[in-house]
Design a protein around this motif. Structure first.
Motif, PDB file in Angstrom:
ATOM      1  N   GLN A   9      61.337  18.900  30.219  1.00 36.87           N
ATOM      2  CA  GLN A   9      61.641  18.044  29.082  1.00 36.87           C
ATOM      3  C   GLN A   9      61.616  16.588  29.553  1.00 36.87           C
ATOM      4  O   GLN A   9      62.266  16.241  30.545  1.00 36.87           O
ATOM      5  N   LYS A  32      56.909  23.109  21.695  1.00 40.67           N
ATOM      6  CA  LYS A  32      58.208  23.132  21.038  1.00 40.67           C
ATOM      7  C   LYS A  32      59.186  23.862  21.946  1.00 40.67           C
ATOM      8  O   LYS A  32      58.810  24.756  22.719  1.00 40.67           O
ATOM      9  N   LYS A  33      60.440  23.498  21.851  1.00 37.34           N
ATOM     10  CA  LYS A  33      61.452  24.128  22.678  1.00 37.34           C
ATOM     11  C   LYS A  33      61.409  25.648  22.550  1.00 37.34           C
ATOM     12  O   LYS A  33      61.500  26.381  23.540  1.00 37.34           O
ATOM     13  N   GLU A  34      61.215  26.141  21.348  1.00 43.48           N
ATOM     14  CA  GLU A  34      61.198  27.587  21.126  1.00 43.48           C
ATOM     15  C   GLU A  34      59.953  28.273  21.674  1.00 43.48           C
ATOM     16  O   GLU A  34      59.900  29.506  21.765  1.00 43.48           O
ATOM     17  N   ASP A  35      58.949  27.508  22.073  1.00 43.74           N
ATOM     18  CA  ASP A  35      57.730  28.083  22.654  1.00 43.74           C
ATOM     19  C   ASP A  35      57.756  28.138  24.184  1.00 43.74           C
ATOM     20  O   ASP A  35      56.777  28.532  24.814  1.00 43.74           O
ATOM     21  N   ARG A  36      58.875  27.751  24.792  1.00 42.97           N
ATOM     22  CA  ARG A  36      58.986  27.804  26.237  1.00 42.97           C
ATOM     23  C   ARG A  36      58.864  29.234  26.743  1.00 42.97           C
ATOM     24  O   ARG A  36      59.358  30.162  26.139  1.00 42.97           O
ATOM     25  N   LYS A  37      58.215  29.402  27.885  1.00 43.34           N
ATOM     26  CA  LYS A  37      58.082  30.704  28.532  1.00 43.34           C
ATOM     27  C   LYS A  37      59.116  30.909  29.630  1.00 43.34           C
ATOM     28  O   LYS A  37      59.447  32.023  29.976  1.00 43.34           O
ATOM     29  N   TRP A  70      59.463  18.464  24.914  1.00 44.54           N
ATOM     30  CA  TRP A  70      59.189  19.541  25.852  1.00 44.54           C
ATOM     31  C   TRP A  70      57.716  19.558  26.183  1.00 44.54           C
ATOM     32  O   TRP A  70      56.867  19.321  25.320  1.00 44.54           O
ATOM     33  N   GLU A  81      57.304  24.015  33.074  1.00 45.72           N
ATOM     34  CA  GLU A  81      57.815  23.447  31.833  1.00 45.72           C
ATOM     35  C   GLU A  81      58.933  22.480  32.152  1.00 45.72           C
ATOM     36  O   GLU A  81      59.645  22.650  33.132  1.00 45.72           O
TER      37      GLU A  81
END
Length: 135
Positions: free
Chosen positions: A92, A129-134, A99, A90
């Motif tokens: 940016q 989306k930023k909030e979906d990063r693992k 992202w 991942e």
């Protein structure tokens, strides 16, 4: 003594993959390039180039554009002097701030000292989306 040299066992192939993951996550292009032969041959998506200096230059540019880079590699298969991995990372985009998650495969071939002489990589990027990063 380097125990991560061919011929590989499951244990040494797994350790070689983990060592590569650890090195790439430093984002230190000069350090990473030392894992490759002087005349290492690379295919990275649609780019083809040869040599440590070109590898280091490629990685420097990559990490200038791929911010917050975090990589995970998984052993896929191995033989005497070859390893295949699947990976996910991942990052940016430095320009757009979008992202991304990149999925792909790499096929590696090593010399007798354990340096990578061939790296063949294919990958696809998806927006996240930023909030979906693992990672």
């Amino acid at each position: 003594m380097n125990t991560l040299i061919p011929p590989f066992t499951r244990e040494t192939a797994t350790a070689k993959v983990q060592a590569a993951e650890n090195a790439w996550n430093t984002k230190n292009s000069e350090r990473v390039a030392l894992a490759y032969t002087i005349d290492s041959q690379w295919r990275n998506r649609g780019e083809f180039f040869v040599g440590r200096e070109n590898i280091a230059n490629f990685l420097t540019h990559k990490w200038e554009n791929e911010l917050h880079y975090k990589l995970k590699k998984h052993l896929w298969s191995f033989s005497d002097n070859r390893i295949s991995v699947r990976f996910e990372y991942e990052w940016q985009d430095a320009k757009t701030k979008q992202w991304m998650r990149t999925h792909g495969n790499e096929h590696w071939e090593f010399d007798k000292e354990g340096l990578m002489k061939i790296r063949d990589m294919s990958a696809n990027d998806i927006t996240i989306k930023k909030e979906d990063r693992k990672y």
